[in-house]
Design a protein around this motif. Structure first.
Motif, mmCIF file in Angstrom:
data_model
loop_
_atom_site.group_PDB
_atom_site.id
_atom_site.type_symbol
_atom_site.label_atom_id
_atom_site.label_comp_id
_atom_site.label_asym_id
_atom_site.label_seq_id
_atom_site.Cartn_x
_atom_site.Cartn_y
_atom_site.Cartn_z
ATOM 1 N N SER A 114 0.404 7.418 52.437
ATOM 2 C CA SER A 114 -0.917 8.037 52.615
ATOM 3 C C SER A 114 -2.026 7.186 52.026
ATOM 4 N N PHE A 115 -3.265 7.562 52.386
ATOM 5 C CA PHE A 115 -4.466 6.864 51.906
ATOM 6 C C PHE A 115 -4.714 7.027 50.422
ATOM 7 N N LYS A 116 -4.027 7.963 49.775
ATOM 8 C CA LYS A 116 -4.344 8.324 48.391
ATOM 9 C C LYS A 116 -4.228 7.149 47.430
ATOM 10 N N GLU A 117 -3.441 6.145 47.816
ATOM 11 C CA GLU A 117 -3.285 4.977 46.943
ATOM 12 C C GLU A 117 -4.603 4.267 46.683
ATOM 13 N N ARG A 118 -5.501 4.322 47.666
ATOM 14 C CA ARG A 118 -6.762 3.586 47.538
ATOM 15 C C ARG A 118 -7.553 4.042 46.313
ATOM 16 N N GLY A 119 -7.782 5.352 46.241
ATOM 17 C CA GLY A 119 -8.547 5.886 45.113
ATOM 18 C C GLY A 119 -7.781 5.751 43.801
ATOM 19 N N ALA A 120 -6.463 5.997 43.875
ATOM 20 C CA ALA A 120 -5.655 5.953 42.654
ATOM 21 C C ALA A 120 -5.695 4.556 42.045
ATOM 22 N N ARG A 121 -5.524 3.530 42.880
ATOM 23 C CA ARG A 121 -5.516 2.162 42.352
ATOM 24 C C ARG A 121 -6.885 1.781 41.803
ATOM 25 N N ASN A 122 -7.944 2.167 42.499
ATOM 26 C CA ASN A 122 -9.290 1.855 42.019
ATOM 27 C C ASN A 122 -9.508 2.479 40.636
ATOM 28 N N LYS A 123 -9.110 3.740 40.510
ATOM 29 C CA LYS A 123 -9.292 4.448 39.239
ATOM 30 C C LYS A 123 -8.489 3.773 38.124
ATOM 31 N N LEU A 124 -7.242 3.444 38.402
ATOM 32 C CA LEU A 124 -6.384 2.836 37.375
ATOM 33 C C LEU A 124 -6.948 1.489 36.932
ATOM 34 N N LEU A 125 -7.451 0.710 37.887
ATOM 35 C CA LEU A 125 -7.984 -0.608 37.521
ATOM 36 C C LEU A 125 -9.262 -0.475 36.697
ATOM 37 N N LEU A 126 -10.060 0.544 36.989
ATOM 38 C CA LEU A 126 -11.272 0.765 36.196
ATOM 39 C C LEU A 126 -10.921 1.206 34.782
ATOM 40 N N LEU A 127 -9.858 1.998 34.637
ATOM 41 C CA LEU A 127 -9.409 2.396 33.299
ATOM 42 C C LEU A 127 -8.959 1.177 32.510
ATOM 43 N N THR A 128 -8.226 0.287 33.181
ATOM 44 C CA THR A 128 -7.769 -0.936 32.510
ATOM 45 C C THR A 128 -8.966 -1.773 32.069
ATOM 46 N N ALA A 129 -9.943 -1.921 32.958
ATOM 47 C CA ALA A 129 -11.127 -2.718 32.622
ATOM 48 C C ALA A 129 -11.861 -2.103 31.433
ATOM 49 N N ALA A 130 -11.970 -0.757 31.423
ATOM 50 C CA ALA A 130 -12.665 -0.086 30.326
ATOM 51 C C ALA A 130 -11.916 -0.297 29.011
ATOM 52 N N ALA A 131 -10.565 -0.220 29.077
ATOM 53 C CA ALA A 131 -9.763 -0.433 27.864
ATOM 54 C C ALA A 131 -9.972 -1.847 27.341
ATOM 55 N N ALA A 148 -12.524 -3.760 27.834
ATOM 56 C CA ALA A 148 -13.890 -3.869 27.312
ATOM 57 C C ALA A 148 -13.979 -3.276 25.911
ATOM 58 N N ALA A 149 -13.137 -2.238 25.664
ATOM 59 C CA ALA A 149 -13.146 -1.608 24.341
ATOM 60 C C ALA A 149 -12.228 -2.335 23.364
ATOM 61 N N GLY A 150 -11.712 -3.487 23.758
ATOM 62 C CA GLY A 150 -10.882 -4.287 22.864
ATOM 63 C C GLY A 150 -9.435 -3.834 22.795
ATOM 64 N N GLN A 151 -9.029 -2.867 23.713
ATOM 65 C CA GLN A 151 -7.622 -2.462 23.724
ATOM 66 C C GLN A 151 -6.862 -3.316 24.739
ATOM 67 N N LYS A 152 -5.550 -3.404 24.502
ATOM 68 C CA LYS A 152 -4.758 -4.209 25.427
ATOM 69 C C LYS A 152 -4.437 -3.421 26.696
ATOM 70 N N GLU A 153 -4.093 -2.149 26.490
ATOM 71 C CA GLU A 153 -3.666 -1.309 27.611
ATOM 72 C C GLU A 153 -4.546 -0.068 27.688
ATOM 73 N N PRO A 154 -4.675 0.518 28.868
ATOM 74 C CA PRO A 154 -5.531 1.695 28.984
ATOM 75 C C PRO A 154 -4.872 2.989 28.501
ATOM 76 N N GLY A 155 -3.581 2.963 28.108
ATOM 77 C CA GLY A 155 -2.901 4.208 27.764
ATOM 78 C C GLY A 155 -2.463 4.923 29.019
ATOM 79 N N GLY A 156 -1.763 6.049 28.844
ATOM 80 C CA GLY A 156 -1.189 6.741 30.004
ATOM 81 C C GLY A 156 -2.188 7.608 30.733
ATOM 82 N N VAL A 157 -1.783 8.027 31.926
ATOM 83 C CA VAL A 157 -2.611 8.922 32.720
ATOM 84 C C VAL A 157 -1.785 10.140 33.124
ATOM 85 N N VAL A 158 -2.483 11.214 33.483
ATOM 86 C CA VAL A 158 -1.797 12.426 33.930
ATOM 87 C C VAL A 158 -2.558 13.015 35.114
ATOM 88 N N ALA A 159 -1.807 13.608 36.032
ATOM 89 C CA ALA A 159 -2.423 14.253 37.178
ATOM 90 C C ALA A 159 -1.641 15.513 37.517
#
Lengths: 409, 409
Positions: free
Chosen positions: B51-68, B70-81
């Motif tokens: 399904s198309f759902k991967e598009r939004g999910a991947r974008n969101k995960l990559l933005l979380l990684t970028a934010a982590a 930027a905050a000096g963390q190595k990993e963004p931590g886990g996610v839940v849905a």
């Protein structure tokens, strides 16, 4: 001199141009996991009439037009073929696009849906004879009587070169492919693909696959010459050709590494996997490539390799799909039927069903037959169809019934 | 300021890159003939998890990684849905690819196959609660307790921008598209597509489609604000969301021309058409676009236009396919069931069956019930399931039975 070359295939491609869909060849995660190699599926069932046959048909029709023009005629005149399948559809469709009248001879028993599909592309359909050979004979007679060009289904260099364009596309989209697994009926497709692929990448392996019930290329390669082989009805009806093409055989003998055979159960399972994991409706013939990768993967040494499955057609009768799903699920142990003998007294049927529910079986159908039951007239037979997880789950359920003192089979 | 823009969608596309399949959007000859316009199908059910759902999910995960980072963390931590469907699958798969732990809360009744599919991508599955709201509540609690990022299924600018990449692809592949018909659940996909498509081609019409049993966007647009609507179980289970997203609604209100509703029979027929004509297994939600084009084509003034159907998912339970084929064929008049009362004496059943055969019905199943028959004990009821050509053929058969003096219904 081989009947086709990379050059004749490239010329075919320039000729057919955009009227043939350059079908995608995406990676499949699910099938790769199942097969233990990197599986790519060439989705040629997405052609307008549902199969690769359009490639050769269009190439042939355009060459006839060119020949007519060269001879100073305006039109090439009509064509005739014998087919109740994909060849007829592809020819009718491109004949209509190109303004060339198409006549198709089908055996009398041809399914109504195939007749009406072909007619919907403007083809003249002639029902004749009981066997496919009768139909073919009649088509040849018509060709000579009505001055039509007879268009063979596979054993013709122009048809083979057209099918070979599928091979060009694979090599363009996946230049480092290690192996291509291709269904074999008359041999037109595999000889075209092998010629294109081996010319562009000599190390690529070309693997043919046939149904056990129609092992014509397999038998011919073993004999070193074209052998006529009796075929039996198979799910891969598109491959049920009694004799491979002579020209196709000569190419295959040179370029095809191996031809493997797959059983009817393997084909049913492969159709189910493609439906369930790939969301694709593939006809039996088109699914044989996956059946080969699943069944013979180890022997074919596919582990870790980049493998293309040629999904060459999707024209399967929709009413057959349900039957195939059930057959495939039964082969997986995901659907089971048990006939249980229970005392013909209130409460015993409920007890049996509770037991099944407790063990996680999802009952889909119960048939309770008083007339043809076991010899002991105090018992009745109940046939239960249920969804299960796998073969081990079925074993667990059988053990539980046994423990509860019920007899069944 | 709208929640998403062409720029945020383009940025999403650069971010997700090749890990999302640029799915093909081929022309469909058969569907074009049926619908009286030029139909193109965007095959997004061919994404790895269907399904198309991967598009939004991947974008969101990559933005979380970028934010982590930027905050000096190595990993963004886990996610839940919270999801028992395509959102869960897309998130689990891309979480695994990106090395981000994914937890998914599903209601207790979640089908075993969805649980095991998600687990196969390394996700932690938590079964909780009876309703979807329970599961969502629990996911939010887990997010706060275990410091996980909660990933919404649709009402989030990053998710919406990711889904919008599907719209970019449509406009690239078909720059002169006239209308895009898109299924609406929570509204993430249609708001993303509408934003991308209208920015690139202001004249394109964006048409939403919902199941009659889950008309949430339809009701919200009519009310001018998000309305909570009770839904009923539908074949388009992926669209059964009680409330569309607030952000999605705001985009849809600006950019979506129309939202139409389709019935369960329309959806079943559309699934059957896609199986039979397009060789594609499309889930109910994904088939609603075709249902709309078939049912509302005239009202939507599609005649002669270039129309894209967004086939957004293919995750349909394989055991349901048989039932849908039967339901769709029955709606077409290609499958009929008659219960015939016949005298309980030798020869009468054979006579009824001969009559059916003479009139070209292909009998698939006969059930002969002695216990629950008609009031007249000299008669038995025989239920016959048969393949027929169309509704007129069924009428012909009924007339023949009547003439022979048989009663039936």
């Amino acid at each position: 001199m081989p009947p086709i070359t990379l050059e004749s295939i490239r010329a075919a491609r320039d000729r057919i141009g955009d009227a043939i869909y350059h079908s995608p060849c995406p990676y499949s995660l699910s099938l790769s996991r199942l097969c233990g190699c990197s599986i790519y599926c060439k989705l040629d069932h997405l052609q307008m009439t549902g199969s690769f046959k359009e490639r050769g048909a269009r190439n042939k029709l355009l060459l006839l037009t060119a020949a007519a023009h060269a001879a100073g005629q305006k039109e090439p005149g009509g064509v005739v073929a014998a087919s109740a399948g994909n060849h007829a559809l592809g020819l009718a469709y491109h004949g209509q696009l190109l303004g060339i009248p198409v006549a198709v001879v089908m055996p009398r028993w041809a399914p109504l849906v195939k007749v009406s599909n072909c007619r919907s592309f403007g083809a003249e359909i002639i029902l004749h004879g009981e066997t496919f050979d009768d139909a073919r004979q009649h088509a040849l007679e018509l060709a000579s009587r009505r001055k039509l060009s007879f268009i063979p289904a596979f054993d013709d260099p122009d048809i083979m070169a057209g099918q070979g364009t599928l091979g060009l596309e694979i090599l363009e989209d996946l230049p480092d492919v290690d192996a291509i697994i291709c269904p074999v009926g008359g041999g037109g497709l595999i000889s075209g693909i092998a010629t294109a692929a081996k010319a562009l990448r000599p190390g690529v392996r070309i693997i043919g696959v046939e149904a056990e019930y129609a092992p014509t290329m397999h038998a011919s390669l073993a004999a070193g010459k074209v052998r006529r082989v009796p075929t039996r009805p198979t799910l891969a009806d598109g491959l049920a050709v009694a004799e491979v093409g002579q020209l196709c055989f000569e190419v295959a003998r040179q370029l095809v590494e191996q031809v493997v055979l797959v059983s009817e159960v393997d084909i049913a399972k492969a159709i189910l996997r493609l439906l369930e994991l790939e969301k694709m409706v593939i006809e039996g013939a088109g699914a044989t490539g996956l059946a080969a990768a699943l069944t013979h993967g180890q022997r074919l040494q596919l582990a870790g390799k980049k493998v293309v499955l040629v999904l060459c057609g999707g024209n399967i009768d929709v009413t057959m799909i349900s039957r195939i799903i059930e057959r495939g699920m039964a082969a997986d142990g995901r659907l089971a039927r048990l006939t249980i003998d229970i005392p013909d007294r209130p409460g015993y049927l409920a007890r049996a069903l509770s037991l099944l529910a407790e063990h996680g079986a999802n009952v889909k159908q119960v048939e309770h037959d008083r007339h043809f039951g076991p010899a002991d007239v105090a018992l009745v037979s109940v046939s239960v169809l249920m969804e299960t997880r796998d073969a081990a789950h079925i074993q667990e359920i059988r053990a539980a019934l046994q423990e509860a003192g019920m007899t069944f089979d």
